[in-house]
Design an enzyme around this catalytic site. Structure first.
Site, mmCIF file in Angstrom:
data_model
loop_
_atom_site.group_PDB
_atom_site.id
_atom_site.type_symbol
_atom_site.label_atom_id
_atom_site.label_comp_id
_atom_site.label_asym_id
_atom_site.label_seq_id
_atom_site.Cartn_x
_atom_site.Cartn_y
_atom_site.Cartn_z
ATOM 1 N N HIS A 201 22.804 25.732 13.692
ATOM 2 C CA HIS A 201 23.134 26.991 14.268
ATOM 3 C C HIS A 201 21.997 27.710 15.124
ATOM 4 O O HIS A 201 22.090 28.743 15.314
ATOM 5 C CB HIS A 201 23.445 27.938 13.041
ATOM 6 C CG HIS A 201 22.477 28.373 12.289
ATOM 7 N ND1 HIS A 201 22.032 27.623 11.176
ATOM 8 C CD2 HIS A 201 21.649 29.514 12.413
ATOM 9 C CE1 HIS A 201 21.070 28.452 10.770
ATOM 10 N NE2 HIS A 201 20.870 29.656 11.325
HETATM 11 C C1 UD1 Z 1 21.500 34.589 11.965
HETATM 12 C C2 UD1 Z 1 20.097 34.816 11.724
HETATM 13 C C3 UD1 Z 1 19.655 33.796 11.370
HETATM 14 C C4 UD1 Z 1 20.075 32.955 10.129
HETATM 15 C C5 UD1 Z 1 21.604 33.008 10.469
HETATM 16 C C6 UD1 Z 1 22.171 32.376 9.061
HETATM 17 C C7 UD1 Z 1 18.941 36.575 13.144
HETATM 18 C C8 UD1 Z 1 18.238 36.621 14.452
HETATM 19 N N1 UD1 Z 1 19.532 35.457 13.054
HETATM 20 O O1 UD1 Z 1 22.048 33.779 12.992
HETATM 21 O O2 UD1 Z 1 18.174 33.724 11.097
HETATM 22 O O3 UD1 Z 1 19.695 31.759 10.250
HETATM 23 O O4 UD1 Z 1 21.962 34.070 10.486
HETATM 24 O O5 UD1 Z 1 23.745 32.001 9.291
HETATM 25 O O6 UD1 Z 1 19.246 37.315 12.430
HETATM 26 N N2 UD1 Z 1 29.517 35.510 14.061
HETATM 27 C C9 UD1 Z 1 30.744 35.218 13.636
HETATM 28 N N3 UD1 Z 1 30.885 35.835 12.242
HETATM 29 C C10 UD1 Z 1 30.021 36.489 11.554
HETATM 30 C C11 UD1 Z 1 28.712 36.366 12.083
HETATM 31 C C12 UD1 Z 1 28.520 35.894 13.424
HETATM 32 O O7 UD1 Z 1 31.670 34.896 14.261
HETATM 33 O O8 UD1 Z 1 30.166 36.849 10.474
HETATM 34 C C13 UD1 Z 1 29.347 34.956 15.491
HETATM 35 C C14 UD1 Z 1 29.225 36.080 16.463
HETATM 36 O O9 UD1 Z 1 29.931 35.514 17.719
HETATM 37 C C15 UD1 Z 1 28.070 36.167 16.812
HETATM 38 C C16 UD1 Z 1 27.202 34.691 16.344
HETATM 39 O O10 UD1 Z 1 28.136 34.416 15.297
HETATM 40 O O11 UD1 Z 1 27.509 36.460 17.921
HETATM 41 C C17 UD1 Z 1 25.824 34.591 15.971
HETATM 42 O O12 UD1 Z 1 25.694 35.555 15.031
HETATM 43 P P1 UD1 Z 1 24.228 36.282 14.603
HETATM 44 O O13 UD1 Z 1 24.403 37.258 13.113
HETATM 45 O O14 UD1 Z 1 23.564 36.912 15.766
HETATM 46 O O15 UD1 Z 1 23.097 35.153 14.489
HETATM 47 P P2 UD1 Z 1 23.280 33.733 13.760
HETATM 48 O O16 UD1 Z 1 23.204 32.753 14.329
HETATM 49 O O17 UD1 Z 1 24.427 33.959 12.716
#
Ligand code: UD1
Length: 355
Positions: A201
């Site tokens: 990821h």
């Molecule tokens: C986040 C953390 C990362 C961690 C990871 C674990 C930061 C900068 N990054 O990354 O360090 O290793 O979590 O999973 O804090 N989304 C969903 N459902 C959710 C959450 C996210 O669909 O519950 C999608 C959204 O479109 C979002 C994307 O995933 O834009 C990324 O989510 P985000 O929380 O921004 O970062 P992660 O890649 O999950």
């Protein structure tokens, strides 16, 4: 004593659960749990609370997804009134996600003492958003709870006073130790006998079409010698769809609950990942781990554990995988204080501080 915990993203939950439990056992501690809502929904958040037997959050800030600046700012402005109202003695933040740094900033500016659980880890790679979160959070924290000796050394070299540093061990391993016997009971049916388990990821791997395609092709190649089981993170699923990539030969699934994932991880021939926590869990489990990153903030998993850094080098991945398949796997030992009792050490430290 009143301790307010802030969690937000999936890897925070298994770190906070043991501390909540240990402080609860200590008695006479008021605890408040705040969920920022960075991760949300049944399989990225809710199921972890039930499996880890965590209390439901007292407050959910409901922030959700967005750019780094937007998400960080939104957490800060929604968290500030909560903190002003609740006025805890300590705010505990976990790991290195945006929620960690945002909450630490708010607390520090209100003069509330901050404890950082999993302090001192450094990849020295400023292109990683998590490295910025780690450094800023540690700079703001009054209590730095570290998992390993290298973390203490990093903090000392940055000028952190030694009395602020508390080496307590790896709190995420507490959750693993507690729930491994439960994971062992998860039925094996439905999964291949021998498999590589994959998680992916990191923006550096999945946000670029070429790098993601390259990695997916490597994974498809692996299916010649092992089945590949790949629970797909929402970010990665979006990118695969957006770029129109294919991964037909892989066993793709939704993100898994903690216990089911732990069952898969403990039974895997090898784990291929770009996660931080999984490098540590595999070291504890003695399962070989190939990390698709050019560096790690968890060097102890390489120096004494089962982790090998392969970067995005397909040839290196091939060579390391061949070693595993031929039985020539990297063995390791478990680092000191990764023993299931880190949460208790954190609780004892907090209990010994005047408040
Ligand atoms: C986040 C953390 C990362 C961690 C990871 C674990 C930061 C900068 N990054 O990354 O360090 O290793 O979590 O999973 O804090 N989304 C969903 N459902 C959710 C959450 C996210 O669909 O519950 C999608 C959204 O479109 C979002 C994307 O995933 O834009 C990324 O989510 P985000 O929380 O921004 O970062 P992660 O890649 O999950």
């Amino acid at each position: 004593m009143h301790v307010l915990h802030v969690v937000g993203a999936r890897p925070n939950f298994m770190k906070a659960a043991p501390v909540l439990r240990a402080l609860g056992n200590l008695g006479q501690t008021k605890q408040t749990l705040v969920h920022t809502g960075q991760h949300y929904g049944a399989n990225m958040s809710d199921v972890f609370f039930s499996q880890l037997e965590m209390p439901l959050p007292d407050v959910n800030l409901g922030v959700g997804s967005g750019s780094h600046a937007w998400q960080t700012a939104e957490i800060m402005s929604r968290f500030e009134p909560v903190l002003l109202e609740r006025r805890p003695d300590f705010v505990l933040v976990y790991g290195d996600v945006n929620s960690t740094m945002a909450a630490a900033l708010v607390a520090a500016k209100l003069g509330i003492r901050v404890g950082h659980v999993e302090a001192g880890l450094r990849s020295f790679d400023w292109t990683m958003p998590e490295e910025i979160n780690r450094v800023v959070t540690d700079r703001l924290a009054d209590l730095l709870f570290t998992p390993s000796e290298d973390a203490d050394a990093n903090l000392e070299s940055e000028g952190v006073r030694p009395e602020k540093i508390h080496r307590v061990g790896n709190v995420m391993i507490d959750s693993l130790v507690r729930l491994l016997p439960v994971a062992a009971k998860v039925p094996k049916n439905g999964f291949p006998e021998r498999y590589a388990l994959v998680t992916l990821h990191r923006p550096s791997n999945v946000d670029g079409s070429e790098s993601l395609k390259n990695i997916l092709q490597s994974l498809v190649e692996i299916t010649e010698s092992l089945d590949v089981v790949f629970p797909v993170h929402p970010r990665t699923r979006q990118r695969i769809a957006e770029f129109g990539h294919h991964a037909e030969k892989l066993h793709l699934s939704e993100p898994l609950p903690y216990i089911e994932f732990l069952a898969l991880e403990s039974r895997a021939e090898v784990v291929i990942t770009d996660s931080g926590g999984i490098q540590e869990e595999t070291t504890f489990l003695g399962v070989p781990c190939l990390t698709i990153r050019s560096n790690t903030e968890r060097p102890v998993t390489v120096s004494i554990g089962t982790n090998v850094i392969v970067g995005q080098d397909r040839e290196k991945l091939r060579v390391e995988l061949a070693k595993v398949v031929s039985g020539n796997r990297k063995t390791g030992t478990v680092p000191p204080l990764w023993d299931g009792h880190a949460g208790e050490r954190i609780a004892a430290t907090l209990g010994s501080i005047e408040h």
